[in-house]
Design a protein around this motif. Structure first.
Motif, PDB file in Angstrom:
ATOM      1  N   SER A  33       0.833  -1.197   0.000  1.00 55.64           N
ATOM      2  CA  SER A  33       0.000   0.000   0.000  1.00 55.64           C
ATOM      3  C   SER A  33       0.870   1.250   0.000  1.00 55.64           C
ATOM      4  O   SER A  33       1.863   1.327   0.720  1.00 55.64           O
ATOM      5  N   TRP A  34       0.479   2.223  -0.795  1.00 57.28           N
ATOM      6  CA  TRP A  34       1.156   3.518  -0.806  1.00 57.28           C
ATOM      7  C   TRP A  34       0.458   4.508   0.118  1.00 57.28           C
ATOM      8  O   TRP A  34       0.968   5.578   0.389  1.00 57.28           O
ATOM      9  N   THR A  35      -0.721   4.156   0.580  1.00 55.31           N
ATOM     10  CA  THR A  35      -1.520   5.100   1.363  1.00 55.31           C
ATOM     11  C   THR A  35      -1.773   4.663   2.806  1.00 55.31           C
ATOM     12  O   THR A  35      -2.209   5.479   3.607  1.00 55.31           O
ATOM     13  N   HIS A  36      -1.520   3.409   3.135  1.00 55.00           N
ATOM     14  CA  HIS A  36      -1.768   2.917   4.492  1.00 55.00           C
ATOM     15  C   HIS A  36      -0.486   2.339   5.079  1.00 55.00           C
ATOM     16  O   HIS A  36       0.112   1.444   4.510  1.00 55.00           O
ATOM     17  N   HIS A  37      -0.076   2.856   6.225  1.00 56.39           N
ATOM     18  CA  HIS A  37       1.158   2.404   6.865  1.00 56.39           C
ATOM     19  C   HIS A  37       0.951   1.079   7.595  1.00 56.39           C
ATOM     20  O   HIS A  37      -0.159   0.551   7.655  1.00 56.39           O
ATOM     21  N   ALA A  38       2.034   0.553   8.172  1.00 59.30           N
ATOM     22  CA  ALA A  38       2.019  -0.762   8.808  1.00 59.30           C
ATOM     23  C   ALA A  38       1.031  -0.853   9.966  1.00 59.30           C
ATOM     24  O   ALA A  38       0.534  -1.936  10.263  1.00 59.30           O
ATOM     25  N   GLY A  39       0.731   0.258  10.599  1.00 62.69           N
ATOM     26  CA  GLY A  39      -0.252   0.237  11.683  1.00 62.69           C
ATOM     27  C   GLY A  39      -1.678   0.058  11.170  1.00 62.69           C
ATOM     28  O   GLY A  39      -2.572  -0.294  11.932  1.00 62.69           O
ATOM     29  N   THR A  64       9.933 -20.775  -6.537  1.00 63.55           N
ATOM     30  CA  THR A  64       9.131 -19.641  -6.068  1.00 63.55           C
ATOM     31  C   THR A  64       9.730 -19.157  -4.755  1.00 63.55           C
ATOM     32  O   THR A  64      10.312 -19.940  -3.998  1.00 63.55           O
ATOM     33  N   SER A  65       9.591 -17.878  -4.508  1.00 62.80           N
ATOM     34  CA  SER A  65      10.013 -17.347  -3.220  1.00 62.80           C
ATOM     35  C   SER A  65       9.161 -16.119  -2.900  1.00 62.80           C
ATOM     36  O   SER A  65       8.553 -15.520  -3.789  1.00 62.80           O
ATOM     37  N   SER A  66       9.125 -15.780  -1.642  1.00 68.09           N
ATOM     38  CA  SER A  66       8.387 -14.595  -1.213  1.00 68.09           C
ATOM     39  C   SER A  66       9.121 -13.966  -0.035  1.00 68.09           C
ATOM     40  O   SER A  66       9.809 -14.653   0.726  1.00 68.09           O
ATOM     41  N   ARG A  67       8.979 -12.647   0.074  1.00 68.31           N
ATOM     42  CA  ARG A  67       9.676 -11.911   1.132  1.00 68.31           C
ATOM     43  C   ARG A  67       8.783 -10.775   1.617  1.00 68.31           C
ATOM     44  O   ARG A  67       8.172 -10.075   0.825  1.00 68.31           O
ATOM     45  N   ARG A  68       8.722 -10.598   2.912  1.00 62.83           N
ATOM     46  CA  ARG A  68       7.992  -9.492   3.525  1.00 62.83           C
ATOM     47  C   ARG A  68       8.996  -8.404   3.867  1.00 62.83           C
ATOM     48  O   ARG A  68      10.009  -8.659   4.513  1.00 62.83           O
ATOM     49  N   ASN A  69       8.742  -7.176   3.418  1.00 65.19           N
ATOM     50  CA  ASN A  69       9.644  -6.058   3.646  1.00 65.19           C
ATOM     51  C   ASN A  69       8.955  -4.981   4.478  1.00 65.19           C
ATOM     52  O   ASN A  69       7.798  -4.655   4.232  1.00 65.19           O
ATOM     53  N   VAL A  70       9.667  -4.451   5.450  1.00 64.69           N
ATOM     54  CA  VAL A  70       9.195  -3.326   6.238  1.00 64.69           C
ATOM     55  C   VAL A  70      10.139  -2.165   5.924  1.00 64.69           C
ATOM     56  O   VAL A  70      11.341  -2.249   6.189  1.00 64.69           O
ATOM     57  N   VAL A  71       9.584  -1.100   5.337  1.00 62.39           N
ATOM     58  CA  VAL A  71      10.413   0.009   4.866  1.00 62.39           C
ATOM     59  C   VAL A  71       9.957   1.312   5.506  1.00 62.39           C
ATOM     60  O   VAL A  71       8.763   1.605   5.570  1.00 62.39           O
ATOM     61  N   LYS A  72      10.923   2.089   5.971  1.00 58.58           N
ATOM     62  CA  LYS A  72      10.637   3.407   6.524  1.00 58.58           C
ATOM     63  C   LYS A  72      11.161   4.460   5.543  1.00 58.58           C
ATOM     64  O   LYS A  72      12.337   4.473   5.220  1.00 58.58           O
ATOM     65  N   TYR A  73      10.273   5.289   5.038  1.00 59.33           N
ATOM     66  CA  TYR A  73      10.631   6.325   4.071  1.00 59.33           C
ATOM     67  C   TYR A  73      10.891   7.648   4.778  1.00 59.33           C
ATOM     68  O   TYR A  73      10.365   7.901   5.853  1.00 59.33           O
ATOM     69  N   GLN A  74      11.700   8.515   4.160  1.00 59.50           N
ATOM     70  CA  GLN A  74      12.039   9.810   4.752  1.00 59.50           C
ATOM     71  C   GLN A  74      10.804  10.677   4.976  1.00 59.50           C
ATOM     72  O   GLN A  74      10.753  11.465   5.915  1.00 59.50           O
ATOM     73  N   CYS A  76       7.809   9.862   5.844  1.00 60.20           N
ATOM     74  CA  CYS A  76       6.744   9.418   6.730  1.00 60.20           C
ATOM     75  C   CYS A  76       7.295   8.824   8.020  1.00 60.20           C
ATOM     76  O   CYS A  76       8.282   8.087   7.990  1.00 60.20           O
ATOM     77  N   PRO A  77       6.641   9.121   9.139  1.00 64.97           N
ATOM     78  CA  PRO A  77       7.153   8.641  10.427  1.00 64.97           C
ATOM     79  C   PRO A  77       6.936   7.146  10.668  1.00 64.97           C
ATOM     80  O   PRO A  77       7.663   6.544  11.432  1.00 64.97           O
ATOM     81  N   LYS A  78       5.948   6.537  10.002  1.00 67.98           N
ATOM     82  CA  LYS A  78       5.637   5.125  10.250  1.00 67.98           C
ATOM     83  C   LYS A  78       6.101   4.260   9.077  1.00 67.98           C
ATOM     84  O   LYS A  78       6.143   4.712   7.937  1.00 67.98           O
ATOM     85  N   PRO A  79       6.446   2.985   9.344  1.00 68.12           N
ATOM     86  CA  PRO A  79       6.912   2.100   8.276  1.00 68.12           C
ATOM     87  C   PRO A  79       5.759   1.611   7.391  1.00 68.12           C
ATOM     88  O   PRO A  79       4.601   1.592   7.810  1.00 68.12           O
ATOM     89  N   TYR A  80       6.117   1.202   6.196  1.00 70.31           N
ATOM     90  CA  TYR A  80       5.179   0.619   5.232  1.00 70.31           C
ATOM     91  C   TYR A  80       5.631  -0.801   4.921  1.00 70.31           C
ATOM     92  O   TYR A  80       6.818  -1.095   4.902  1.00 70.31           O
ATOM     93  N   ILE A  81       4.662  -1.664   4.673  1.00 68.09           N
ATOM     94  CA  ILE A  81       4.957  -3.078   4.436  1.00 68.09           C
ATOM     95  C   ILE A  81       4.610  -3.431   2.999  1.00 68.09           C
ATOM     96  O   ILE A  81       3.583  -3.007   2.470  1.00 68.09           O
ATOM     97  N   ASP A  82       5.491  -4.230   2.382  1.00 67.23           N
ATOM     98  CA  ASP A  82       5.165  -4.808   1.082  1.00 67.23           C
ATOM     99  C   ASP A  82       5.591  -6.268   1.095  1.00 67.23           C
ATOM    100  O   ASP A  82       6.374  -6.691   1.952  1.00 67.23           O
ATOM    101  N   VAL A  83       5.045  -7.039   0.180  1.00 64.15           N
ATOM    102  CA  VAL A  83       5.481  -8.417  -0.025  1.00 64.15           C
ATOM    103  C   VAL A  83       5.937  -8.531  -1.473  1.00 64.15           C
ATOM    104  O   VAL A  83       5.310  -7.988  -2.384  1.00 64.15           O
TER     105      VAL A  83
END
Length: 103
Positions: A33-39, A64-74, A76-83
């Motif tokens: 999501s680009w609009t909803h943070h990890a919380g 096949t493989s999959s990875r969960r990433n938690v990224v903190k951008y400059q 925004c104060p909260k991290p964002y998650i992608d898979v």
């Protein structure tokens, strides 16, 4: 109540024809999501499930493989998650491919 709607998408990836028709291609897709943070959205991974996969006459799934990433951008104060999912396919050479190589 949990409702999980069916979702279908198309994606493409770079094609390397160096070893055609005996090639392997690895494609990836990143979902988040680009609009909803990890919380607000916490994406989680289960095992890769290929039970409903319909075999292709042209390609075989090699890995096949999959990875969960938690990224903190400059910004925004909260991290964002992608898979991120990765799929490696091997071409199944057919009679036409073999004939063209011999001819």
């Amino acid at each position: 109540v949990t409702h999980i709607p069916m979702w279908r998408t198309r994606t493409s990836c770079a094609f390397d024809s160096t070893y055609y028709p005996f090639d392997e291609q690895t494609c990836g897709i990143k979902l988040g999501s680009w609009t909803h943070h990890a919380g607000e959205i916490d994406l989680r991974l289960n095992r890769t499930n290929l039970e409903s996969y319909e075999a292709s006459p042209s390609w075989d799934i090699v890995n096949t493989s999959s990875r969960r990433n938690v990224v903190k951008y400059q910004c925004c104060p909260k991290p964002y998650i992608d898979v991120t999912f990765s799929l490696t396919l091997r071409r199944l050479p057919g009679v036409l491919h073999t004939f063209n190589l011999i001819a």
